[in-house]
Every structure is written in C-alpha cells, then in structure tokens.
Write a protein that holds these residues in place. Structure first.
Motif, mmCIF file in Angstrom:
data_model
loop_
_atom_site.group_PDB
_atom_site.id
_atom_site.type_symbol
_atom_site.label_atom_id
_atom_site.label_comp_id
_atom_site.label_asym_id
_atom_site.label_seq_id
_atom_site.Cartn_x
_atom_site.Cartn_y
_atom_site.Cartn_z
ATOM 1 N N LEU A 133 -50.673 42.342 -64.573
ATOM 2 C CA LEU A 133 -52.120 42.172 -64.524
ATOM 3 C C LEU A 133 -52.833 43.523 -64.421
ATOM 4 C CD1 LEU A 133 -52.533 39.024 -62.255
ATOM 5 C CD2 LEU A 133 -52.285 39.171 -64.742
ATOM 6 N N ALA A 134 -52.243 44.438 -63.659
ATOM 7 C CA ALA A 134 -52.854 45.764 -63.540
ATOM 8 C C ALA A 134 -52.909 46.455 -64.897
ATOM 9 C CB ALA A 134 -52.069 46.607 -62.541
ATOM 10 N N HIS A 135 -51.884 46.250 -65.712
ATOM 11 C CA HIS A 135 -51.894 46.798 -67.066
ATOM 12 C C HIS A 135 -53.028 46.175 -67.887
ATOM 13 C CE1 HIS A 135 -50.826 47.849 -71.101
ATOM 14 N NE2 HIS A 135 -50.507 46.604 -71.409
ATOM 15 N N GLU A 136 -53.179 44.861 -67.804
ATOM 16 C CA GLU A 136 -54.243 44.190 -68.550
ATOM 17 C C GLU A 136 -55.627 44.651 -68.071
ATOM 18 O OE1 GLU A 136 -53.917 42.386 -71.137
ATOM 19 O OE2 GLU A 136 -51.753 42.047 -71.125
ATOM 20 N N VAL A 137 -55.770 44.806 -66.746
ATOM 21 C CA VAL A 137 -57.057 45.242 -66.187
ATOM 22 C C VAL A 137 -57.380 46.664 -66.631
ATOM 23 C CG1 VAL A 137 -58.205 45.871 -64.022
ATOM 24 C CG2 VAL A 137 -57.026 43.673 -64.220
#
Length: 535
Positions: free
Chosen positions: A183-187
């Motif tokens: 999720l941190a990558h997507e954010v």
C-alpha cells in the motif's frame, strides 16, 4: 527485501516465501519510476524465509534505512548501527538476544535473481552481521553481498515509508507488514492534493489478497482462516499509520456475507492518502524571532506546539490562505471548541478532527500530529472552522481559557507541594530536620541534571541533544542551568553539556525533555548548588 513490482505470480514456496517474493523494491522505499526491464527479473527466495517474523521484517527496515541514510550510492562495504537504536525501534522489552536472534534468521535467507547485463545470481545471502564492542558501547555491524548492493544502487527514485508503523511492536502481524509495503508503494504514486478526496480502491479476490501478503491455509477453511488470521488484524495494525487510512469491505459490504451459499468474491481495500508529515516540511522561524516577533503562545505541556509548526502549516496548506499567526489562531479556536465541547460550526459533529475525536487523536498521537490532521482536513474537505470571521469571533474566549488552563496547572502543582507538608489521615506531622533540608523542586532548584544514553555517538549528541536544546526559545524569566551528562563515545569518560534555560514552568521543561525521551535514561534530577559551583 526485493521484488519485481511487475510480477505478482502465485508461488508454491510457502507463505513467507510468497510474501517476500511480492515485496517491492527495498524495505524502506518504493520505486516511483519504471525500472529497466532487465533489472530484478525472476526474484525468488530459495531458503530460510519461513522462519522470519514481523519483528525481523521491522529490523530489516531499520538496517536498510540506516544504510541509505549514510550512503545513498551504496558504495560502502559495511554499515553499523548502535544496538541501543535497534532496541528502541523494536519494542519496550526487547533485549540484545532478540536482536541477535533476528539477525541470525535473516542470515539464513537465500535469494536468486537476474541482474544486470544478463547475469543470473543464485543462492545470494541476504545479509551478514556481527557485533562490535568498545567500552560500554555495542554496535551492530552488517553487510550486503555485492549482487544485492548493485541492485540497491540501481533504484533511482524512492518514497518515504513510516518505519514507526511497523517498528516498536505496533504492527504485530507479518501479513499486515507485507500489505503495508504494497500500500505504501501505491500511495507513493498518488501525491496528496488539497481539495481532492485523495482516495482510491484496490480490489482483490480472496486468493489474490492471500498471495499478496504470503498467506496459505488449507482447503475448505481458507476464507475463514484468511479473515481470522489476516484481515481481522488490519484495523489494529494500521492504527499507527499516518500517511494513509485503510478500510476494508467485502463485495462492497462492511462485513462478509456468509452462509446459505453466500461467498465473498471480491475484497476492497479503500485507501485515503494523508498529507506528508510536518517533519519533512522545511520552515525556519529564526528570522521572525530576530525581529522580535512571537509565534504562537505558551500552553500546558499536553497542548504546546513548537513555534516553527505554524510556519509549516502556512507553507503546506496554501489553499487555506493562512499566515503563521492566523494558523495559530485557528488552532486555538479548534482546541478550545474540543475542550469546552461547545460547537462553533456544524463540522464539529461531522468531521474527524473536531471535538472529542480531536482530543482522542491528541491522546493517541500527540498534539502536533492532531493539529496537522485538523488543517489537512480543512484543506481537503473544505474550509469550515478556519474561516477568519469564525476564528476572530471565538479567539478571545479561547485565549482566556488557555490562560485559565495554565493558571490551574500551577495551582494544582502548588497544592500538591502544600499537601505533602500536612498530616495525612491523622498521621503525625514530620518536621524536617534542620540538617536535612527538603529536596529541591523545579521552583527552588539551581540546576537540572539529565543522563544521556551511553549508546549516543558524537553525531547523535550534536544532532539530537546539543543543537535542539541550545536553539530552544524559552518563555520564562527565571534562569538556571540544565546539565546533560553523557559518556564520550568509545571511552568511559563522563562529560556534560551545560545550558542556561528559562522555562515558564515545569510543564514547559518536561515538554522539551519529552522530545529527547528516546535518548534519556531515568528522570530529570533537580539540584540546589551554591554560587561558584562549576555547572
């Protein structure tokens, strides 16, 4: 850990193996731009991954972070980190043996991957480590094999990942840690923008979500085990994440529909992006202070904010059209509204960072994080309380209540001192001996002594102890000495920094010391020493 972010294929190597396979870029960072197609193809974990825990993953994050912090080009052959820093990062009762065991498990992990110029690497050890002792200081030394350093060096663009979100024992499930990284990558690819809803949704079949986080469960009980062991942990594990919020739905419903032939076909992860932390917004209040301008006002320790914070608010949330002064005024009214429980606007009931919910956020994350989210919400959802007419109508009342809080705090402290001198429950009064004076208090001391963790390096002492205290602007008039004792790195020699300070009250002093809390041992000691004694 590494992965090809284009490939999230099923794996038969076990739950943690699949999880490691699906991890993106490096532990602390997520790539924002496409990589050359020849890089990071076909990564697989061929041994050792099944033993890793969520704490191991957290420690690995810290080691990668430390390496990049000092050597962005990955040109050094080895790196080191104080053991004390590892212990502080993990959990409150962590010990040296826990760190050592975690490192040993990491050393068992073997990777295979394709690298530059068509080369294929097989059986690459993820990490090697050792301890180095000198006096009372213990350092953890570690190395990455050359093939891994080459991979690390070729990743040109990174985004911030909250180490605290998975460290300090706050993210207990290894599956939550795996999802966090995804999720941190997507954010990182979706920058927060004022006036936008800043939300997006990722959707997975149950089996796809399980594969993403590296979870494997036996046949018929698959979904119930996925729900019990993985998804049910997300709410608690993601509470400490400030960069984004996570909510889960099942086929669009808040909970899965089960029984009578009903099955969940899709799981939705709803992510709301939050603005960057105020810590990474550069602002400098020295020019204003040099002109004699005062930014903000003192408050009791729980609600006190550094003066530079208001400049950071004005700089980050430009859509609110705030100056550093009007930002402080707006916050004063919002805080007073929450404490007095008297709504100023309808947003008191509707918004997440107003009223009782704002106080709960202060209690959970501290006043700076709560204030930052209050302004972010005003910028994101629309200006409500920050409207100048509403602020000015309530500002005088808010300031009176602030002064009242401070005076009540002082009265309570004095009453406690007085009560200690009286008879309690009929017990006889003990008159202090003339040869044994009462221990000095904040009000009577001439010196305050604090003890710094012996693990602090020369750079740590300068950056985290000396500089913050020496640059502090105090709000009181009575001057006395603060002595910060430390052990000279690499020796047994004990020395100290000495500062002249003038806090308005004990709350202000303790508020400053709390910012140094991770480096302090024990509590401050008040001392009464005669004139002429060396500070």
């Amino acid at each position: 850990m590494w992965t090809n972010r284009k490939n999230f294929q099923p794996s038969s190597r076990g739950d943690i193996s699949a999880a490691l396979k699906n991890r993106k870029s490096l532990s602390i960072v997520a790539p924002q731009s496409p990589r050359p197609p020849e890089m990071l193809a076909g990564i697989s974990v061929i041994a050792g991954a099944g033993q890793l825990t969520s704490s191991d993953l957290a420690l690995h994050e810290l080691l990668i972070s430390k390496a990049y912090q000092t050597d962005r080009c990955m040109s050094s052959s080895s790196y080191s980190i104080p053991l004390a820093e590892c212990l502080r990062f993990l959990w409150s009762d962590a010990r040296e043996a826990d760190v050592t065991a975690s490192l040993r498990r990491m050393e068992q992990v073997r990777l295979s991957f394709d690298g530059e110029e068509g080369r294929t690497f097989r059986d690459v050890q993820m990490l090697t480590s050792w301890t180095a002792e000198k006096g009372a200081r213990i350092d953890i030394g570690y190395q990455f094999p050359n093939p891994i350093r080459w991979l690390m060096r070729t990743m040109p663009s990174y985004s911030y990942i909250e180490l605290a979100a998975i460290g300090q024992g706050s993210m207990r499930s290894k599956y939550s840690a795996m999802l966090y990284k995804r999720l941190a990558h997507e954010v990182s690819r979706r920058k927060w923008q004022a006036g936008s809803d800043n939300s997006f949704t990722l959707e997975y079949a149950p089996a796809e979500l399980a594969e993403l986080v590296g979870f494997a469960a036996p046949g018929n009980s698959f979904f119930s085990k996925l729900q019990e062991r993985v998804i049910s942990k997300f709410a608690q594990d993601f509470v400490g994440v400030r960069k984004f919020d996570l909510a889960v739905t099942y086929d669009g419903l808040p909970s899965p529909a089960r029984g009578q032939g009903k099955v969940t076909s899709r799981i939705q992860l709803h992510i709301t992006v939050r603005p960057d932390s105020h810590h990474i917004v550069h602002a400098d209040d020295r020019t204003l202070k040099a002109k004699g301008m005062r930014i903000g006002r003192p408050d009791i320790a729980k609600y006190r904010l550094n003066s530079v914070f208001w400049l950071q608010v004005a700089k980050q949330f430009r859509s609110l059209s705030l100056t550093h002064e009007s930002a402080y005024w707006a916050w004063s009214v919002a805080l007073d509204e929450a404490l007095e429980e008297v709504p100023v606007t309808a947003g008191y009931e509707e918004r997440r960072y107003r009223g009782r919910r704002l106080i709960e956020t202060i209690d959970a994350n501290g006043v700076e994080a709560a204030a930052w989210q209050f302004f972010a919400e005003e910028a994101e959802v629309g200006i409500d309380l920050c409207q100048p007419t509403r602020v000015m109508a309530k500002l005088s009342e808010a300031d009176r209540n602030r002064l009242k809080r401070m005076s009540e705090r002082k009265r309570k402290r004095k009453s406690k001192v007085g009560a200690s001198e009286k008879t309690v429950a009929g017990a006889p009064v003990v008159v202090p001996s003339i040869n044994r004076p009462l221990a000095p208090t904040f009000e009577t001391c001439t010196h305050v002594d604090i003890e710094i963790d012996p693990a602090a390096s020369t750079g740590d002492l300068d950056e985290f102890i000396h500089d913050p205290i020496s640059k502090m602007t105090w709000n009181g008039t009575r001057k006395f000495r603060l002595r910060a004792y430390f052990r000279v790195p690499g020796t047994m020699v004990r020395q100290h920094f000495a500062f002249t300070i003038s806090p308005a009250d004990e709350d202000e002093l303790l508020s400053v010391l709390r910012k140094l809390d991770s480096w302090l041992i024990g509590t401050p000691v008040y001392r009464l020493e005669s004139e002429g004694v060396s500070p």
